[in-house]
Design a protein around this motif. Structure first.
Motif, short mmCIF file in Angstrom:
data_model
loop_
_atom_site.label_atom_id
_atom_site.label_comp_id
_atom_site.label_asym_id
_atom_site.label_seq_id
_atom_site.Cartn_x
_atom_site.Cartn_y
_atom_site.Cartn_z
N UNK A 1 3.08 24.32 -12.25
CA UNK A 1 3.41 25.11 -11.08
C UNK A 1 3.92 24.22 -9.95
N UNK A 2 3.26 23.06 -9.76
CA UNK A 2 3.65 22.20 -8.63
C UNK A 2 5.01 21.55 -8.90
N UNK A 3 5.32 21.23 -10.17
CA UNK A 3 6.64 20.65 -10.45
C UNK A 3 7.74 21.68 -10.25
N UNK A 4 7.46 22.93 -10.55
CA UNK A 4 8.46 23.98 -10.35
C UNK A 4 8.73 24.17 -8.86
N UNK A 5 7.66 24.10 -8.05
CA UNK A 5 7.84 24.22 -6.60
C UNK A 5 8.63 23.03 -6.06
N UNK A 6 8.33 21.83 -6.58
CA UNK A 6 9.01 20.63 -6.12
C UNK A 6 10.51 20.70 -6.48
N UNK A 7 10.79 21.16 -7.70
CA UNK A 7 12.19 21.25 -8.12
C UNK A 7 12.94 22.29 -7.30
N UNK A 8 12.29 23.40 -7.04
CA UNK A 8 12.92 24.46 -6.25
C UNK A 8 13.17 23.99 -4.82
N UNK A 9 12.20 23.27 -4.25
CA UNK A 9 12.35 22.72 -2.89
C UNK A 9 13.49 21.72 -2.82
N UNK A 10 13.63 20.90 -3.86
CA UNK A 10 14.72 19.92 -3.88
C UNK A 10 16.07 20.61 -3.99
#
Length: 178
Positions: A1-10
């Motif tokens: 979940x946190x990697x998906x949020x990080x990728x979306x934020x980037x």
């Protein structure tokens, strides 16, 4: 979940960044051939001479070999004519050289005398007032040879007395002004 949020934020950050326009380099030679036939079209050759410096450097090589050759002594050990000529020039100026050396020595002696007159004049006793008594002991306390320490009790007493006299004078001035 946190990697998906990080990728979306980037991804959002990349989209929010303004696009930069990458200009291609233009060269001065391209301005002539902008009619479609500029590729591979080179200008005509320019004749660039070697210059004075090159010829001076090349000329110094045989000149130095010539001077070296004429300065060498002969096979029988006799000095060369070049060396004799140089000695004649040096000996001709030798009297001038000795006179110049004597004048320089006299000037240096006079400067030394003047220095002693100025340093040891009656008004100049060489006494320098210290800003604070600890100036005597400035420096590293390490690597001090044994026996090199100086007894500063008299100096400390002198400056303590000077300080007390100054404080008395200030106290009298304050008492007198009231």
């Amino acid at each position: 979940m946190s990697t998906a949020l990080r990728q979306r934020g980037a991804a959002i950050a990349r989209q929010a960044r303004p696009r930069t326009v990458h200009n291609t380099r233009s060269y001065a030679s391209d301005s002539h051939g902008s009619h479609g036939h500029g590729h591979g079209d080179h200008g005509h050759g320019v004749d660039e001479p070697l210059g004075k410096g090159f010829f001076i450097a090349v000329g110094l090589i045989p000149a130095s070999m010539f001077v070296y050759g004429i300065s060498r002594p002969a096979e029988n050990g006799e000095t060369s004519s070049f060396t004799k000529w140089m000695h004649k020039i040096i000996l001709a100026n030798n009297e001038d050289w000795e006179a110049m050396q004597q004048r320089q020595t006299a000037l240096i002696d006079q400067a030394a005398k003047d220095k002693h007159i100025l340093l040891y004049a009656p008004g100049n006793n060489g006494h320098h007032e210290l800003k604070y008594p600890e100036m005597f002991q400035h420096g590293s306390p390490f690597n001090v040879p044994a026996g090199s320490g100086v007894n500063l009790d008299k100096v400390i007493a002198h400056y303590r007395k000077q300080h007390l006299d100054e404080e008395e004078r200030k106290a009298k001035r304050l008492a007198g002004s009231k």
